[in-house]
Write an enzyme that holds these catalytic residues in place. Sequence first.
Site, PDB file in Angstrom:
ATOM      1  N   LYS A 151       9.308  22.700 -36.705  1.00  0.00           N
ATOM      2  CA  LYS A 151       9.941  21.800 -35.737  1.00  0.00           C
ATOM      3  C   LYS A 151      11.457  21.972 -35.783  1.00  0.00           C
ATOM      4  CE  LYS A 151       6.170  18.504 -35.779  1.00  0.00           C
ATOM      5  NZ  LYS A 151       5.519  17.384 -36.448  1.00  0.00           N
ATOM      6  N   GLN A 198       6.881  12.202 -39.915  1.00  0.00           N
ATOM      7  CA  GLN A 198       5.701  13.062 -40.063  1.00  0.00           C
ATOM      8  C   GLN A 198       4.555  12.295 -40.730  1.00  0.00           C
ATOM      9  OE1 GLN A 198       5.485  16.416 -38.980  1.00  0.00           O
ATOM     10  NE2 GLN A 198       3.333  16.124 -39.489  1.00  0.00           N
ATOM     11  N   ASP A 237       7.161  10.908 -30.554  1.00  0.00           N
ATOM     12  CA  ASP A 237       5.728  11.130 -30.774  1.00  0.00           C
ATOM     13  C   ASP A 237       4.885  10.255 -29.838  1.00  0.00           C
ATOM     14  OD1 ASP A 237       4.769  13.079 -32.431  1.00  0.00           O
ATOM     15  OD2 ASP A 237       5.021  11.933 -34.290  1.00  0.00           O
TER      16      ASP A 237
END
Length: 300
Positions: A54, A98, A121
């Site tokens: 990422k 995460q 997200d």
Amino acid sequence: MSAKIIDGKAFSAEVRARVGEQVARLKAAHGITPGLAVVLVGEDPASQVYVRNKGKQTVEAGMESFEHKLDADTSEAALLDLVARLNADPAVHGILVQLPLPGHMNADAVINAIDPAKDVDGFHISNVGLLATGQKAMVPCTPLGCLMMLRDQHGDLSGMNAVVVGRSNIVGKPMAQLLLRDSCTVTIAHSRTREIETVCRQADILVAAVGRPEMVTGDWIRPGATVIDVGINRVPAPEKGEGKHRLVGDVHFESASQVAGAITPVPGGVGPMTIACLLANTLTACCRANGLPEPEGLTA
Ligand code: NDP
């Protein structure tokens, strides 16, 4: 019949290039650089790889990457404190924590502490509600990637029969919401669905997000249907050597590709689209934060 292979690697490279171009324009016209903060708690090897990728792709797209690595025994209060600082930081437009988090943390509490406008997200309860009510939301990256591939394939999805196998908050449910928003007739199947093969055979669009290696076989698929395989499963591959593994999807590619009209492979299908959509969401969040128009072709 042999299905068209939907090349997620090539398509995700196109999406990242589009993000890069729009980031460059944003910098040139407004002096603004989108910034993505990624928080990793603990040392989960798969998560470390994701976070590294990422960060790398964020920088390649011309954006700022801020990585925060915390020890596995970090307290939830300390993590919430970091999230609060990132919420307040004007250089940070997107925040990703995460998952999975260590067992002593309440993932829902942490995700819901993120400013919804920076929740790239799309897991914050506000974004879930905005998506469900057809309002402007941050949309979860994997289903957004699937939607982009479907629109690229078909243009208008209106009136198509879509079956989503799997009802997780991360993939299945938001995927179904997005397809509904594009005026598909949507069915969600799950572990309690009766005669699931018959349900799947109704689908013009079949999305498998189950986590069961090669569960969906060719005889579940309507001839000519478009099949999106979200699954990523590691299975033993003794033919590659002792202890070796290979990746397979939730769809049995060999039989399915004989029947489907188009299909995503694993690897190289949905997987690469997820990070591309994370970059797209970060750009979208940055544009919204600065009162600028939405980026073109990168939102739901
Ligand atoms: P979850 O385990 O959270 O959800 C799985 C869903 O599948 C559940 O709704 C479950 O139903 C359903 N299911 C399980 N077994 C069956 C069955 N036998 N028949 C029908 N439905 C069944 O998984 P995720 O949604 O998080 O992930 C799904 C897959 O996608 C995984 O392989 C994961 O690795 C992959 N993935 C890939 C990503 C990418 O970037 N490409 C990103 C995220 C996930 P029930 O609710 O009834 O238990």
